[in-house]
Design a protein around this motif. Structure first.
Motif, PDB file in Angstrom:
ATOM      1  N   CYS A  66      -2.914   1.504  -0.174  1.00  8.93           N
ATOM      2  CA  CYS A  66      -1.637   0.855  -0.910  1.00  8.93           C
ATOM      3  C   CYS A  66      -1.213  -0.227   0.047  1.00  8.93           C
ATOM      4  O   CYS A  66      -0.686   0.067   1.003  1.00  8.93           O
ATOM      5  CB  CYS A  66      -0.885   1.883  -1.471  1.00  8.93           C
ATOM      6  N   THR A  67      -1.225  -1.429  -0.536  1.00 11.95           N
ATOM      7  CA  THR A  67      -0.515  -2.518   0.270  1.00 11.95           C
ATOM      8  C   THR A  67       0.330  -3.564  -0.819  1.00 11.95           C
ATOM      9  O   THR A  67      -0.079  -3.561  -1.901  1.00 11.95           O
ATOM     10  CB  THR A  67      -1.510  -3.352   1.145  1.00 11.95           C
ATOM     11  N   GLN A  68       0.906  -4.411  -0.370  1.00  8.61           N
ATOM     12  CA  GLN A  68       1.548  -5.281  -1.020  1.00  8.61           C
ATOM     13  C   GLN A  68       0.439  -6.360  -1.195  1.00  8.61           C
ATOM     14  O   GLN A  68       0.044  -6.913  -0.033  1.00  8.61           O
ATOM     15  CB  GLN A  68       3.063  -6.065  -0.501  1.00  8.61           C
ATOM     16  N   THR A  69       0.570  -6.974  -2.589  1.00  5.97           N
ATOM     17  CA  THR A  69      -0.521  -8.176  -2.522  1.00  5.97           C
ATOM     18  C   THR A  69       0.094  -9.531  -1.815  1.00  5.97           C
ATOM     19  O   THR A  69      -1.002 -10.302  -1.414  1.00  5.97           O
ATOM     20  CB  THR A  69      -0.617  -8.578  -4.089  1.00  5.97           C
ATOM     21  N   ALA A  70       1.289  -9.578  -1.558  1.00 11.25           N
ATOM     22  CA  ALA A  70       1.664 -10.853  -0.492  1.00 11.25           C
ATOM     23  C   ALA A  70       1.006 -10.538   0.888  1.00 11.25           C
ATOM     24  O   ALA A  70       1.195 -11.472   1.578  1.00 11.25           O
ATOM     25  CB  ALA A  70       3.244 -10.724  -0.595  1.00 11.25           C
ATOM     26  N   ASN A  71       0.823  -9.501   1.296  1.00  9.46           N
ATOM     27  CA  ASN A  71       0.064  -9.246   2.562  1.00  9.46           C
ATOM     28  C   ASN A  71      -1.212  -9.634   2.548  1.00  9.46           C
ATOM     29  O   ASN A  71      -2.060  -8.843   2.432  1.00  9.46           O
ATOM     30  CB  ASN A  71       0.348  -7.874   2.899  1.00  9.46           C
ATOM     31  N   GLU A 128      -5.708  -0.661  -9.095  1.00 13.03           N
ATOM     32  CA  GLU A 128      -4.657  -0.931  -9.987  1.00 13.03           C
ATOM     33  C   GLU A 128      -3.808  -2.083  -9.233  1.00 13.03           C
ATOM     34  O   GLU A 128      -3.654  -1.679  -7.933  1.00 13.03           O
ATOM     35  CB  GLU A 128      -4.033   0.205 -10.837  1.00 13.03           C
ATOM     36  N   ARG A 129      -2.949  -2.673  -9.915  1.00 11.88           N
ATOM     37  CA  ARG A 129      -1.830  -3.166  -9.340  1.00 11.88           C
ATOM     38  C   ARG A 129      -0.521  -2.802  -9.999  1.00 11.88           C
ATOM     39  O   ARG A 129      -0.732  -2.577 -11.301  1.00 11.88           O
ATOM     40  CB  ARG A 129      -2.034  -4.773  -9.547  1.00 11.88           C
ATOM     41  N   PHE A 130       0.563  -2.387  -9.457  1.00 11.43           N
ATOM     42  CA  PHE A 130       1.761  -2.150  -9.949  1.00 11.43           C
ATOM     43  C   PHE A 130       2.776  -2.772  -9.437  1.00 11.43           C
ATOM     44  O   PHE A 130       2.828  -3.188  -8.052  1.00 11.43           O
ATOM     45  CB  PHE A 130       2.006  -0.655 -10.023  1.00 11.43           C
ATOM     46  N   GLU A 131       4.120  -2.707  -9.859  1.00 20.90           N
ATOM     47  CA  GLU A 131       5.503  -3.349  -9.179  1.00 20.90           C
ATOM     48  C   GLU A 131       6.055  -1.944  -8.668  1.00 20.90           C
ATOM     49  O   GLU A 131       6.524  -1.004  -9.565  1.00 20.90           O
ATOM     50  CB  GLU A 131       6.380  -3.734 -10.545  1.00 20.90           C
ATOM     51  N   GLU A 132       6.534  -2.157  -7.548  1.00 21.85           N
ATOM     52  CA  GLU A 132       7.170  -1.180  -6.623  1.00 21.85           C
ATOM     53  C   GLU A 132       8.155  -1.728  -5.397  1.00 21.85           C
ATOM     54  O   GLU A 132       7.409  -2.589  -4.870  1.00 21.85           O
ATOM     55  CB  GLU A 132       6.354  -0.077  -6.161  1.00 21.85           C
ATOM     56  N   TRP A 133       9.325  -1.305  -5.290  1.00 25.68           N
ATOM     57  CA  TRP A 133       9.913  -1.985  -4.114  1.00 25.68           C
ATOM     58  C   TRP A 133      10.206  -3.608  -4.300  1.00 25.68           C
ATOM     59  O   TRP A 133      10.299  -4.235  -3.275  1.00 25.68           O
ATOM     60  CB  TRP A 133       9.476  -1.643  -2.875  1.00 25.68           C
ATOM     61  N   GLY A 134      10.273  -3.717  -5.669  1.00 26.85           N
ATOM     62  CA  GLY A 134      10.601  -5.107  -5.869  1.00 26.85           C
ATOM     63  C   GLY A 134       9.304  -6.400  -5.577  1.00 26.85           C
ATOM     64  O   GLY A 134       9.516  -7.520  -5.442  1.00 26.85           O
ATOM     65  N   ALA A 135       8.152  -5.815  -5.528  1.00 24.03           N
ATOM     66  CA  ALA A 135       6.921  -6.446  -4.999  1.00 24.03           C
ATOM     67  C   ALA A 135       5.738  -6.151  -5.866  1.00 24.03           C
ATOM     68  O   ALA A 135       5.696  -4.789  -6.034  1.00 24.03           O
ATOM     69  CB  ALA A 135       6.784  -6.603  -3.623  1.00 24.03           C
ATOM     70  N   GLU A 136       4.811  -6.703  -6.059  1.00 22.79           N
ATOM     71  CA  GLU A 136       3.540  -6.319  -6.625  1.00 22.79           C
ATOM     72  C   GLU A 136       2.791  -5.476  -5.584  1.00 22.79           C
ATOM     73  O   GLU A 136       2.440  -6.158  -4.402  1.00 22.79           O
ATOM     74  CB  GLU A 136       2.485  -7.704  -7.050  1.00 22.79           C
ATOM     75  N   GLN A 137       2.152  -4.421  -5.845  1.00 17.78           N
ATOM     76  CA  GLN A 137       1.530  -3.707  -5.074  1.00 17.78           C
ATOM     77  C   GLN A 137       0.055  -3.571  -5.291  1.00 17.78           C
ATOM     78  O   GLN A 137      -0.145  -3.643  -6.652  1.00 17.78           O
ATOM     79  CB  GLN A 137       1.970  -2.184  -4.993  1.00 17.78           C
ATOM     80  N   TRP A 138      -0.779  -3.223  -4.419  1.00 15.87           N
ATOM     81  CA  TRP A 138      -2.364  -3.225  -4.693  1.00 15.87           C
ATOM     82  C   TRP A 138      -2.754  -1.789  -4.239  1.00 15.87           C
ATOM     83  O   TRP A 138      -2.464  -1.460  -3.213  1.00 15.87           O
ATOM     84  CB  TRP A 138      -3.000  -4.313  -3.945  1.00 15.87           C
TER      85      TRP A 138
END
Length: 90
Positions: A48-53, A69-79
């Motif tokens: 699991c990582t942020q898509t912005a990374n 899946e992708r989902f929103e967590e900690w104010g950012a999109e996660q992968w």
């Protein structure tokens, strides 16, 4: 430091709910995945990582992780992705 003795690689399996890899080179990560596949055949590895990374996203693709899946967590999109060892058919 001479009293440390030899260090076995890979280390003994860790007994934990999750394994977090940090500060490994890409080739080391691939070696860990190969080792994992030998120790726990058929068990998937999840990531699991942020898509912005961008670096983590490229590394996940390079190592063969596929998106679940992708989902929103900690104010950012996660992968969320998974890697499964290739098993020979037949």
């Amino acid at each position: 430091m001479s009293g440390l003795g030899p260090v076995a690689w890979p280390p003994a399996p860790m007994r934990t709910e999750r394994l977090v890899l940090r500060e490994f080179e890409a080739r080391d990560r691939a070696a860990v995945l190969g080792w994992f596949a030998g120790v726990l055949p058929g068990e998937p590895v999840v990531l699991c990582t942020q898509t912005a990374n961008d670096y983590s996203m490229r590394l996940a693709a390079k190592l063969g992780f596929t998106e679940v899946e992708r989902f929103e967590e900690w104010g950012a999109e996660q992968w969320f992705g998974v890697w499964s060892p290739v098993t020979p058919s037949g």
